[in-house]
Scaffold this motif. Sequence first.
Motif, PDB file in Angstrom:
ATOM      1  N   PRO A 169       0.832  -1.205   0.000  1.00  0.00           N
ATOM      2  CA  PRO A 169       0.000   0.000   0.000  1.00  0.00           C
ATOM      3  C   PRO A 169       0.864   1.252   0.000  1.00  0.00           C
ATOM      4  CG  PRO A 169      -0.664  -1.534   1.738  1.00  0.00           C
ATOM      5  CD  PRO A 169       0.621  -2.019   1.196  1.00  0.00           C
ATOM      6  N   ALA A 170       0.315   2.307  -0.542  1.00  0.00           N
ATOM      7  CA  ALA A 170       1.046   3.579  -0.567  1.00  0.00           C
ATOM      8  C   ALA A 170       1.170   4.120   0.840  1.00  0.00           C
ATOM      9  CB  ALA A 170       0.317   4.597  -1.454  1.00  0.00           C
ATOM     10  N   PHE A 171       2.202   4.927   1.090  1.00  0.00           N
ATOM     11  CA  PHE A 171       2.441   5.445   2.428  1.00  0.00           C
ATOM     12  C   PHE A 171       1.413   6.478   2.853  1.00  0.00           C
ATOM     13  CE2 PHE A 171       7.192   4.475   3.299  1.00  0.00           C
ATOM     14  CZ  PHE A 171       6.866   3.140   3.360  1.00  0.00           C
ATOM     15  N   ASN A 172       0.621   7.028   1.859  1.00  0.00           N
ATOM     16  CA  ASN A 172      -0.414   7.971   2.268  1.00  0.00           C
ATOM     17  C   ASN A 172      -1.715   7.274   2.601  1.00  0.00           C
ATOM     18  OD1 ASN A 172      -1.296   7.186  -0.204  1.00  0.00           O
ATOM     19  ND2 ASN A 172      -1.245   9.250  -1.154  1.00  0.00           N
ATOM     20  N   ASP A 173      -1.711   5.951   2.602  1.00  0.00           N
ATOM     21  CA  ASP A 173      -2.853   5.178   3.072  1.00  0.00           C
ATOM     22  C   ASP A 173      -3.082   5.493   4.542  1.00  0.00           C
ATOM     23  OD1 ASP A 173      -4.057   2.630   4.369  1.00  0.00           O
ATOM     24  OD2 ASP A 173      -4.443   2.386   2.225  1.00  0.00           O
ATOM     25  N   SER A 174      -4.341   5.436   4.985  1.00  0.00           N
ATOM     26  CA  SER A 174      -4.657   5.811   6.362  1.00  0.00           C
ATOM     27  C   SER A 174      -3.957   4.932   7.374  1.00  0.00           C
ATOM     28  CB  SER A 174      -6.172   5.759   6.577  1.00  0.00           C
ATOM     29  OG  SER A 174      -6.651   4.443   6.349  1.00  0.00           O
ATOM     30  N   ARG A 175      -3.559   3.717   6.951  1.00  0.00           N
ATOM     31  CA  ARG A 175      -2.858   2.839   7.877  1.00  0.00           C
ATOM     32  C   ARG A 175      -1.420   3.283   8.074  1.00  0.00           C
ATOM     33  NH1 ARG A 175      -3.859  -2.684   4.880  1.00  0.00           N
ATOM     34  NH2 ARG A 175      -3.599  -1.234   3.152  1.00  0.00           N
ATOM     35  N   TYR A 176      -0.921   4.089   7.136  1.00  0.00           N
ATOM     36  CA  TYR A 176       0.472   4.512   7.203  1.00  0.00           C
ATOM     37  C   TYR A 176       0.610   6.003   7.507  1.00  0.00           C
ATOM     38  CZ  TYR A 176       1.573  -0.020   5.197  1.00  0.00           C
ATOM     39  OH  TYR A 176       1.703  -1.369   5.001  1.00  0.00           O
ATOM     40  N   ASP A 177      -0.391   6.778   7.180  1.00  0.00           N
ATOM     41  CA  ASP A 177      -0.368   8.218   7.433  1.00  0.00           C
ATOM     42  C   ASP A 177      -1.675   8.601   8.113  1.00  0.00           C
ATOM     43  OD1 ASP A 177       0.318  10.828   7.497  1.00  0.00           O
ATOM     44  OD2 ASP A 177      -0.081  11.237   5.390  1.00  0.00           O
ATOM     45  N   PRO A 178      -1.804   8.347   9.415  1.00  0.00           N
ATOM     46  CA  PRO A 178      -3.079   8.556  10.096  1.00  0.00           C
ATOM     47  C   PRO A 178      -3.448  10.030  10.144  1.00  0.00           C
ATOM     48  CG  PRO A 178      -1.348   8.162  11.684  1.00  0.00           C
ATOM     49  CD  PRO A 178      -0.739   7.924  10.334  1.00  0.00           C
ATOM     50  N   SER A 179      -4.743  10.287  10.177  1.00  0.00           N
ATOM     51  CA  SER A 179      -5.207  11.669  10.268  1.00  0.00           C
ATOM     52  C   SER A 179      -5.110  12.197  11.695  1.00  0.00           C
ATOM     53  CB  SER A 179      -6.657  11.769   9.785  1.00  0.00           C
ATOM     54  OG  SER A 179      -7.496  10.947  10.592  1.00  0.00           O
ATOM     55  N   ALA A 180      -5.026  11.287  12.678  1.00  0.00           N
ATOM     56  CA  ALA A 180      -4.990  11.708  14.084  1.00  0.00           C
ATOM     57  C   ALA A 180      -4.340  10.629  14.935  1.00  0.00           C
ATOM     58  CB  ALA A 180      -6.400  12.004  14.587  1.00  0.00           C
ATOM     59  N   PHE A 181      -3.873  11.047  16.097  1.00  0.00           N
ATOM     60  CA  PHE A 181      -3.380  10.125  17.114  1.00  0.00           C
ATOM     61  C   PHE A 181      -4.346  10.150  18.295  1.00  0.00           C
ATOM     62  CE2 PHE A 181       0.611  11.205  14.910  1.00  0.00           C
ATOM     63  CZ  PHE A 181       1.076   9.916  14.633  1.00  0.00           C
ATOM     64  N   ILE A 182      -4.279   9.113  19.103  1.00  0.00           N
ATOM     65  CA  ILE A 182      -5.133   9.005  20.278  1.00  0.00           C
ATOM     66  C   ILE A 182      -4.285   9.236  21.527  1.00  0.00           C
ATOM     67  CG2 ILE A 182      -6.740   7.557  21.565  1.00  0.00           C
ATOM     68  CD1 ILE A 182      -7.675   8.290  18.774  1.00  0.00           C
ATOM     69  N   LEU A 183      -4.661  10.242  22.304  1.00  0.00           N
ATOM     70  CA  LEU A 183      -3.986  10.532  23.561  1.00  0.00           C
ATOM     71  C   LEU A 183      -4.697   9.804  24.699  1.00  0.00           C
ATOM     72  CD1 LEU A 183      -3.615  14.391  23.103  1.00  0.00           C
ATOM     73  CD2 LEU A 183      -1.881  12.657  22.635  1.00  0.00           C
ATOM     74  N   ILE A 184      -3.967   9.492  25.745  1.00  0.00           N
ATOM     75  CA  ILE A 184      -4.573   8.839  26.899  1.00  0.00           C
ATOM     76  C   ILE A 184      -4.390   9.727  28.122  1.00  0.00           C
ATOM     77  CG2 ILE A 184      -4.150   6.523  25.988  1.00  0.00           C
ATOM     78  CD1 ILE A 184      -1.885   6.277  28.047  1.00  0.00           C
ATOM     79  N   GLY A 185      -5.249   9.538  29.090  1.00  0.00           N
ATOM     80  CA  GLY A 185      -5.127  10.272  30.349  1.00  0.00           C
ATOM     81  C   GLY A 185      -4.399   9.425  31.360  1.00  0.00           C
ATOM     82  N   PHE A 186      -5.150   8.803  32.237  1.00  0.00           N
ATOM     83  CA  PHE A 186      -4.570   7.936  33.258  1.00  0.00           C
ATOM     84  C   PHE A 186      -5.261   6.579  33.157  1.00  0.00           C
ATOM     85  CE2 PHE A 186      -4.011  12.234  34.701  1.00  0.00           C
ATOM     86  CZ  PHE A 186      -2.711  12.247  35.168  1.00  0.00           C
ATOM     87  N   PRO A 187      -4.604   5.597  32.549  1.00  0.00           N
ATOM     88  CA  PRO A 187      -5.231   4.279  32.366  1.00  0.00           C
ATOM     89  C   PRO A 187      -5.680   3.687  33.701  1.00  0.00           C
ATOM     90  CG  PRO A 187      -3.201   4.436  31.115  1.00  0.00           C
ATOM     91  CD  PRO A 187      -3.256   5.657  31.978  1.00  0.00           C
ATOM     92  N   GLY A 188      -6.915   3.181  33.710  1.00  0.00           N
ATOM     93  CA  GLY A 188      -7.471   2.605  34.923  1.00  0.00           C
ATOM     94  C   GLY A 188      -8.184   3.607  35.810  1.00  0.00           C
ATOM     95  N   LEU A 189      -8.003   4.901  35.500  1.00  0.00           N
ATOM     96  CA  LEU A 189      -8.646   5.948  36.306  1.00  0.00           C
ATOM     97  C   LEU A 189      -9.577   6.801  35.453  1.00  0.00           C
ATOM     98  CD1 LEU A 189      -5.562   7.134  38.421  1.00  0.00           C
ATOM     99  CD2 LEU A 189      -7.421   5.642  39.178  1.00  0.00           C
TER     100      LEU A 189
END
Length: 310
Positions: free
Chosen positions: A2-22
């Motif tokens: 797949p091309a590198f601009n595929d969503s699997r290779y060039d995501p539109s966003a990242f997911i941030l986390i707070g405090f796992p378990g809390l």
Amino acid sequence: MPAFNDSRYDPSAFILIGFPGLEAAHVWLAFPFFLMYLFALIGNSIILYIIRTEPSLHEPMYLFLAVLAALDILLSTSTMPKVLVLLWFGVTEISYNGCLVQMFLIHSLSAIESTVLLAMAFDRYTAICHPLRHSSILTNPRISWIVLVAVIRGSLFFTPLPLLIKRLPICGSRVLSHSYCVHQDVMKLACADTTPNIVYGLGAILIVMGVDVLLISVSYVQILRTVSRLSHRECLKAFNTCISHITAVLIFYTPLIGLSVVHRFGDRSSPTVHIAMGDIYLFLPPVLNPIVYGLLTKQKQDQWTHGFCR
């Protein structure tokens, strides 16, 4: 392939986390972070205002302190609002480009702050070891040049980090292990060779922060050699002017070194350790620096009070 601009290779966003378990306590955990952010803004703004309006504080140490306060405000503002939105409203996404911008700001502002701390160490060295030449060495134009060099140095060394991330394909998970974007964290999501990122990231930290720590240490070795030849009273008086700066150096570099070690050698450590070290590194110094310089500097309390009243 797949091309590198595929969503699997060039995501539109990242997911941030707070405090796992809390997650259920995120709303309540946001209040201490909000108070820290508010205190950082108010405390550093007061320092800027007092130094600007009080002529007796227009000397090198306090001009560098004003720059340090401005950097703390910028560093807090580049990270804390997103953390508060995450904790209060559960908005975990950060855009790909927004993540890269935040990454650049965090690393470059930290590098600039490190250079300013080095400049403050040089100011203390000159004031104690060469007091008669202090005012002629650290003139206002030279202070302006030092600050400009600090900004250029921090920006140039850490501009390549987002560019190195840009070339990497991101596969699988888009979940970061912090509530903000740092190079070491985003790099781990890549499904390609990250050796250039590791080498350059480590090299930049060693060349900037490592060299700064070394030169600060050399400055204080020279200061210790000078004050050791003074009388006990003069020694205490001279070294007392360095206490606030030494405390600020420890507040800044200790979490930074700890976070770097955890990221590079703490793969088996608990995620809570990574999160705690990252939060201490970013959020604690802007809160503590106004206390160290504004409240704990006993010999300047009268000047702070006078400037604030004016």
